[in-house]
Design an enzyme around this catalytic site. Sequence first.
Site, mmCIF file in Angstrom:
data_model
loop_
_atom_site.group_PDB
_atom_site.id
_atom_site.type_symbol
_atom_site.label_atom_id
_atom_site.label_comp_id
_atom_site.label_asym_id
_atom_site.label_seq_id
_atom_site.Cartn_x
_atom_site.Cartn_y
_atom_site.Cartn_z
ATOM 1 N N ILE A 128 15.901 -59.287 -75.445
ATOM 2 C CA ILE A 128 17.041 -60.035 -75.963
ATOM 3 C C ILE A 128 18.297 -59.247 -75.637
ATOM 4 O O ILE A 128 18.257 -58.024 -75.499
ATOM 5 C CB ILE A 128 16.934 -60.320 -77.477
ATOM 6 C CG1 ILE A 128 16.729 -59.038 -78.294
ATOM 7 C CG2 ILE A 128 15.817 -61.305 -77.765
ATOM 8 C CD1 ILE A 128 16.651 -59.275 -79.802
ATOM 9 N N ASP A 129 19.402 -59.940 -75.483
ATOM 10 C CA ASP A 129 20.638 -59.308 -75.047
ATOM 11 C C ASP A 129 21.089 -58.211 -76.008
ATOM 12 O O ASP A 129 20.774 -58.233 -77.203
ATOM 13 C CB ASP A 129 21.753 -60.351 -74.916
ATOM 14 C CG ASP A 129 21.449 -61.385 -73.848
ATOM 15 O OD1 ASP A 129 20.740 -61.051 -72.886
ATOM 16 O OD2 ASP A 129 21.913 -62.527 -73.990
ATOM 17 N N ARG A 130 21.847 -57.279 -75.487
ATOM 18 C CA ARG A 130 22.361 -56.160 -76.290
ATOM 19 C C ARG A 130 23.018 -56.632 -77.589
ATOM 20 O O ARG A 130 22.790 -56.068 -78.661
ATOM 21 C CB ARG A 130 23.373 -55.354 -75.465
ATOM 22 C CG ARG A 130 23.948 -54.133 -76.179
ATOM 23 C CD ARG A 130 25.350 -53.797 -75.679
ATOM 24 N NE ARG A 130 25.397 -53.649 -74.242
ATOM 25 C CZ ARG A 130 25.389 -52.471 -73.619
ATOM 26 N NH1 ARG A 130 25.328 -51.356 -74.308
ATOM 27 N NH2 ARG A 130 25.463 -52.431 -72.302
ATOM 28 N N ARG A 227 23.148 -68.872 -74.292
ATOM 29 C CA ARG A 227 24.587 -68.652 -74.148
ATOM 30 C C ARG A 227 25.184 -69.541 -73.061
ATOM 31 O O ARG A 227 26.220 -70.173 -73.254
ATOM 32 C CB ARG A 227 24.844 -67.177 -73.842
ATOM 33 C CG ARG A 227 24.391 -66.229 -74.949
ATOM 34 C CD ARG A 227 24.272 -64.801 -74.466
ATOM 35 N NE ARG A 227 25.536 -64.286 -73.960
ATOM 36 C CZ ARG A 227 25.651 -63.104 -73.344
ATOM 37 N NH1 ARG A 227 24.587 -62.334 -73.165
ATOM 38 N NH2 ARG A 227 26.825 -62.690 -72.922
#
Length: 301
Positions: A128-130, A227
Site C-alpha cells: 500500500i502507498d506510503r 487514487r
Amino acid sequence: MSERLQVKEASSLMVFLSAQLQGWARSKIKQRLQTGCVSVNGIAITQHDYALSEGDLVEVGATAKAASSSPSQLEILYSDRDIIAINKPAGLLSVGNAKETQQHALAILRNQLSRRTQPIKLWPVNRIDRDTSGVLLFATSREMREAVMNKWDQAEKTYLAIVEGCPNPAQGTIDQPLRLDDVEYRVHVGAHPDAKPAITHFKTERTNNMRTLLQVQIDTGRQHQIRAHLSWLGYPVVGDERYGTKGDRMGLHALSLTIIHPKTGKELVFETPAPADFFALMNQTKLKAVDKKPVKAASRK
C-alpha cells in the site's frame, strides 16, 4: 500543556467541553476535536456528539500526538507460521527500494520479530502507498507468498477513502484501464495498448457535501488504482498531491483484507479501523447520512 477533565455525569463530548472550558471559543474547541487533540480514556476522538459516561477521563492537548514515520514496533493484526498481517501507519513505506533510504515496514517488522540467533525472512504479499494506512500482509517464505498470490483474485480488498466533493450517483463502479508512466511515475486512466484492466467499486458512507467518506472495493490491485480512478471520476482523494491537492494526510485507509489460507483452506479476515487523523479530514462541517439505495454504475467511457 493539556487539560485533563473528569466526567461527572453522562453528556455528549462537545457539550461537556463547552461547559468545562470556560473562556474557550466554540471554534477553538471544534478545531481541537477535528485535529485529533481530544482523547477520551486515552483514545483520540473527533466526533462532537461522542457519548461520555460518568468517570471518563477527557484530555485536551494543544496539538495531536504525532505518529512517528519510522516506529520501532508495528501493530500485528494476525500471525502464524506462514503469514503475518500488520497495521501500517500513514507515512511509512511498505518496502524499500534502491531510490529510498528511509525506514520501511518490511525492515521494521523483520527486526521486530527476529532474534539474535534466529533472524526472520519476510516477503511482501501486497503493498500500500506510503501515505495510505491500514492492512499490509507478509509471508514467511517465497513459496507461501506465491501460494497466497495464486488465489489473489479471490481476495476481498476494502478501503476507506475521503474525497473532495460529493459523488453523484452515490455509488457505482469504475472499470477504466490503467497505465503506469514510469517517467512521470503517474498512472494514466483510459484505453491504451499498455493499459491493464482495473475495476473499482465505491459506495458513499457519509458526506458533508464538501467532502465524502467512501467505502471502496477493488477487484484488481493496480498501482495507485483507487487514487487514479477517483481523480478521473472528478473526486480526488483528499491530500493526494499526485492526483489532486497536497495536504497533511492522504485520505486513504486499507480497512480490511480477506484471503483464503493456502494451507488450511480457511477464510481469514484482517481488519483495522482508520485512525483519528483520517476522520479529521472530513473538515468542520457536520456529517449527514445518505440514502444508500442501489444506483446504476458510475463508469464513464
